[in-house]
Design a protein around this motif. Structure first.
Motif, short mmCIF file in Angstrom:
data_model
loop_
_atom_site.label_atom_id
_atom_site.label_comp_id
_atom_site.label_asym_id
_atom_site.label_seq_id
_atom_site.Cartn_x
_atom_site.Cartn_y
_atom_site.Cartn_z
N ALA A 37 0.83 -1.20 0.00
CA ALA A 37 0.00 0.00 0.00
C ALA A 37 0.87 1.25 0.00
CB ALA A 37 -0.88 -0.01 1.25
N ARG A 38 0.31 2.37 -0.44
CA ARG A 38 1.06 3.63 -0.49
C ARG A 38 1.60 3.96 0.89
NH1 ARG A 38 4.07 6.83 -1.33
NH2 ARG A 38 3.98 8.88 -2.23
N ALA A 39 2.78 4.57 0.93
CA ALA A 39 3.48 4.76 2.20
C ALA A 39 2.85 5.81 3.09
CB ALA A 39 4.92 5.13 1.90
N ALA A 40 1.66 5.51 3.63
CA ALA A 40 1.04 6.43 4.56
C ALA A 40 1.56 6.14 5.96
CB ALA A 40 -0.46 6.29 4.51
N ALA A 41 1.66 4.86 6.29
CA ALA A 41 2.17 4.46 7.60
C ALA A 41 3.70 4.53 7.57
CB ALA A 41 1.72 3.04 7.89
N PRO A 42 4.32 4.69 8.77
CA PRO A 42 5.79 4.76 8.75
C PRO A 42 6.44 3.43 8.39
CG PRO A 42 4.94 4.76 10.99
CD PRO A 42 3.76 4.81 10.10
N LEU A 43 7.67 3.53 7.93
CA LEU A 43 8.47 2.33 7.66
C LEU A 43 8.82 1.70 9.01
CD1 LEU A 43 10.39 0.70 5.58
CD2 LEU A 43 12.18 2.13 6.54
N LYS A 44 8.61 0.40 9.12
CA LYS A 44 9.01 -0.29 10.37
C LYS A 44 10.42 -0.81 10.18
CE LYS A 44 4.47 -1.62 12.05
NZ LYS A 44 3.60 -2.74 12.39
N ARG A 74 12.09 13.59 10.44
CA ARG A 74 10.67 13.97 10.33
C ARG A 74 10.56 15.33 9.64
NH1 ARG A 74 8.36 14.17 15.89
NH2 ARG A 74 9.66 16.02 15.95
N ASP A 75 11.45 16.26 10.06
CA ASP A 75 11.44 17.58 9.42
C ASP A 75 11.78 17.49 7.94
OD1 ASP A 75 10.80 18.55 11.86
OD2 ASP A 75 12.82 19.29 12.35
N MET A 76 12.52 16.45 7.57
CA MET A 76 12.90 16.29 6.15
C MET A 76 11.82 15.53 5.38
SD MET A 76 16.85 15.31 6.99
CE MET A 76 17.42 14.86 5.37
N GLY A 77 10.72 15.21 6.05
CA GLY A 77 9.60 14.56 5.37
C GLY A 77 9.66 13.04 5.35
N TYR A 78 10.54 12.46 6.18
CA TYR A 78 10.64 10.99 6.23
C TYR A 78 9.74 10.44 7.33
CZ TYR A 78 14.84 11.56 3.33
OH TYR A 78 15.70 11.86 2.32
N SER A 79 9.33 9.20 7.15
CA SER A 79 8.44 8.57 8.13
C SER A 79 9.00 7.19 8.49
CB SER A 79 7.05 8.44 7.50
OG SER A 79 6.18 7.83 8.39
N GLU A 329 23.02 7.69 9.60
CA GLU A 329 22.95 7.61 8.14
C GLU A 329 22.22 6.34 7.68
OE1 GLU A 329 26.40 10.37 6.15
OE2 GLU A 329 26.64 8.20 6.01
N ALA A 330 22.38 5.25 8.43
CA ALA A 330 21.69 4.01 8.04
C ALA A 330 20.17 4.20 8.13
CB ALA A 330 22.14 2.86 8.95
N VAL A 331 19.72 4.91 9.18
CA VAL A 331 18.28 5.18 9.31
C VAL A 331 17.84 6.10 8.17
CG1 VAL A 331 16.45 6.09 10.81
CG2 VAL A 331 18.38 4.89 11.82
N LEU A 332 18.68 7.10 7.86
CA LEU A 332 18.39 8.03 6.77
C LEU A 332 18.24 7.27 5.44
CD1 LEU A 332 18.37 10.92 5.43
CD2 LEU A 332 20.86 10.77 5.41
N TYR A 338 12.39 4.20 1.48
CA TYR A 338 10.94 4.00 1.67
C TYR A 338 10.15 5.16 1.07
CZ TYR A 338 6.50 3.58 4.20
OH TYR A 338 5.17 3.49 4.53
N LYS A 339 10.67 6.36 1.27
CA LYS A 339 9.98 7.54 0.73
C LYS A 339 9.90 7.46 -0.79
CE LYS A 339 10.08 12.59 1.06
NZ LYS A 339 10.92 13.74 1.42
#
Lengths: 415, 289
Positions: A37-44, A74-79, A329-332, A338-339
């Motif tokens: 599904a479209r990435a509305a929920a955060p990446l786990k 979050r400020d950069m628009g990532y979830s 950086e790995a989380v980034l 995902y984004k």
């Protein structure tokens, strides 16, 4: 459930839950694939780190790195939502925890600091078809074994050794002093042996100006290194090269002070230990002038400055080191993939990881891009010397904050 | 490698061995009297190390002067543990005792992990970096102090068991617990005193070891295992045996580290253990059961 979870998303209300449940029922009834599904929920993101056991100190530092950047992302628009698991510094536990995280719904894995555990988790990721971003681990097999789902934003042992050894020459050139001989003290775990292999292979190829006259291997969990240091002292080499973890690095230098081993320098071609907070805390003035040639922060990057500010605010007592930077950086990387993917389908996520091109980053090197084998191609090392109790970039000159000191002042009579 | 080098290696091995011996003394005392194998031995030493760390950080008392305080504190802990818990398990089969003390060890490890976290802690003293130079010999100051303390502790314990009334009563309990009860000795109290003495030895060792290694909650397992190797080598229940076992392990690690490979030195401690088990199962200074 995993040990604990850190999320960027707002907590679920009863009304929100009912709405989501109704929507979920509708989607299920329509037979649509929920997973993509479209990435509305955060990446786990399943985060596997050695938060206890003999690597706990570094594992905890990595964990701080994973969590401190979440508001920035979050400020950069990532979830992204972190599902944290402790590998207990044990590859078997790491393997079990990875399987558990996948069962609990992790879309991607990240970790694991030590090579042996990372290799074990890579096996699980390949078997289950779940993408895996390696924050720190230098075992060459991770990117040479043909894994499809493994991406590493850290140098392999060969890259680490080559980058580290090249910097030896730069240090000698910058200070006008070249030693003729060195003794190499190294741990005998998978990381230490991979580094030894890399150093032995590269020394002649890189035409290093010094010779390694004695190589001394030891157990990283050693209680006492007095004999190892006695042996190193007897070699009467100009310089000491080290491949350590943290606790043994402390034991090693403490023992060198006690046995009055005066040397031109203690330089690591790329290993943990000497740039870490505990090292400076345990050894005080004797921690100064030890140098580690490792991939490090680019002090001139905006992202580094922002991350350091957030880190110092949250953890004023801790040291801002590469464990924090590479884990952030790995989380980034995971959040960015995902984004762009807009899906949690593992194959779509894997392709998005493969197409990564992050120009804004915290660590030294060019944009984050992966080769076909999953290795980040743009990583460079810095000579990080402890000066005044702080790890300081002394080379390359473009990123340096201070000049390298070599030969180092003797231990005896240090103020 | 010249003679001076070997002299330095042997002296370092000897001093390290005596520190190991001090650590193993408590284990030997407890087993020698009560036939209880203390699996929480290393964990109690870790508690002592944290106690010494706190005394230094909160009150500024250095580990060596803090030694009597920590040893006294550990005596009380050991006394109460024996009195309130272990005494109830003295008549049961050995594996139940093993499980009990393993449980105590796990509780202690996790307790210190909860209180202090996983970070390694140390006390930073100039003395921890100092050494004595005697001609070409370089002797680590902390190891010299620890070795002398170990020898003094062993001598004091020997004198206590040999010349004091309580010591004689404890020996009577060790030799014949039923006979000791018949003549009116309070065996439970004497066992508690013995356990207290054993843990006090561990407390003393913990204070000195804090000057050599950083303490963290997972340090215990290695030292428990090392303690067992030492007392089995020297002879379970023998005070001199504990020191001798420590010295043998220290020397074998030092010499094998130099002559073969440092990464193989632990293998030689275990090799020595197997050799002693084959040739003299009761240990070098142990008595046959």
């Amino acid at each position: 459930m995993s040990d604990n979870a850190t999320s960027l998303s707002a907590s679920i209300t009863r009304r929100g839950f009912t709405t989501a449940a109704a929507a979920g029922a509708l989607v299920s009834a329509a037979g649509l694939p929920l997973r993509s599904a479209r990435a509305a929920a955060p990446l786990k993101l399943g985060v596997l780190l050695p938060r206890s056991g003999h690597l706990a100190l570094i594992g905890q530092a990595c964990q701080r790195g994973a969590e401190i950047g979440l508001p920035m992302l979050r400020d950069m628009g990532y979830s992204v939502e972190l599902m944290n698991a402790d590998t207990e510094s044990n590859p078997d536990v790491g393997r079990t925890q990875a399987e558990k995280l996948i069962r609990e719904g992790a879309h991607m894995l990240m970790g694991c600091f030590d090579s042996a555990t990372t290799l074990a988790v890579a096996g699980v990721a390949e078997q289950k078809g779940v993408p895996f971003v390696v924050n720190i681990a230098s075992e060459p097999k991770l990117t040479e074994q043909g894994f499809k789902y493994v991406f590493r934003n850290f140098p392999s042992a060969g890259m680490l050794g080559k980058g580290g050894l090249m910097l030896f020459k730069d240090i000698f050139a910058a200070t006008g002093t070249t030693p003729k001989t060195a003794v190499l003290l190294h741990i005998n775990d998978s990381f230490g042996m991979a580094m030894l292999g890399g150093i032995n292979a590269l020394m002649p190829k890189l035409d290093m100006p010094f010779q390694i006259v004695e190589t001394i291997a030891y157990d990283p969990k050693a209680r006492d290194l007095s004999i190892e240091v006695s042996k190193a002292k007897a070699a009467k080499a100009d310089m000491v090269m080290t491949v350590t973890r943290l606790n043994d690095a402390i034991l090693l230098v403490r023992e060198m002070v006690k046995q009055q081993v005066e040397t031109m320098g203690i330089i690591s071609p790329g290993a943990p230990g000497m740039y870490e907070k505990q090292f400076a805390k345990a050894l005080g003035k004797y921690a100064d002038y030890c140098t580690t040639n490792v991939p490090w922060f680019d002090p001139h990057q905006e992202m580094t400055k922002e991350l350091e500010k957030a880190f110092e605010k949250a953890f004023p007592e801790e040291t801002f080191d590469l464990n924090i930077g590479f884990t952030f950086e790995a989380v980034l990387i995971a959040a960015d993939a995902y984004k762009r993917a807009g899906s949690t389908d593992p194959n779509v996520l894997t392709e998005a990881l493969r197409a990564t091109n992050l120009t804004k980053r915290a660590m030294l090197g060019g944009p984050i891009k992966f080769e076909a084998n999953g290795q980040n191609m743009n990583l460079i090392s810095a000579a990080v010397q402890n000066l005044g109790g702080k790890p300081t970039v002394t080379l390359p000159a473009a990123s340096a904050v201070a000049k390298p000191v070599f030969p180092m002042p003797p231990f005896k009579g240090r103020a | 490698m010249d003679a001076t080098f070997f002299m330095n290696v042997i002296s370092a091995g000897l001093l390290t061995g005596l520190v190991y011996g001090l650590m193993a003394l408590g284990l030997s005392v407890i087993f020698g009297v009560m036939r209880v194998v203390n699996f929480a031995h290393g964990d109690m030493m870790v508690v002592a190390m944290y106690a010494a760390y706190l005394l230094f950080n909160k009150l500024g008392i250095e580990p060596v002067p803090a030694l009597p305080l920590v040893a006294g504190g550990l005596f009380v802990v050991g006394y109460l543990l024996q009195r309130l818990l272990i005494n109830r398990f003295l008549g049961v089969t050995e594996h139940i005792q093993f499980l009990l003390l393993l449980s105590v060890a796990i509780i202690i490890t996790n307790g210190v992990l909860m209180v202090f976290g996983p970070d390694a802690r140390n006390v930073q003293l100039d003395a921890a970096f100092e050494s004595y130079s005697i001609g070409p010999l370089v002797l680590d100051k902390v190891r010299v102090i620890a070795a002398l303390t170990a020898a003094a502790a062993a001598a004091a314990l020997w004198a206590f068991f040999r010349y004091t009334t309580t010591g004689t009563a404890i020996r009577a309990c060790a030799d014949n617990p039923i006979g000791a009860r018949v003549v009116g000795l309070d065996v439970e109290r004497l066992y508690a005193v013995t356990f207290g003495i054993g843990t006090a030895c561990v407390g003393a060792a913990g204070c000195l070891l804090l000057l050599l290694v950083d303490v963290h909650p997972h340090l215990a397992h290695d030292y428990t295992l090392l303690g067992f190797i030492i007392v089995i080598l020297g002879g379970l229940g023998s005070l001199g045996g504990a020191l001798l076992g420590g010295v043998l392990v220290g020397l074998s690690e030092a010499l094998s580290g130099v002559l073969i490979a440092p990464s193989l030195k632990s293998m030689f401690s275990f090799g020595l253990l197997i050799l002693v088990l084959l040739l003299r199962p009761q240990g070098i200074l142990g008595r046959k059961a």
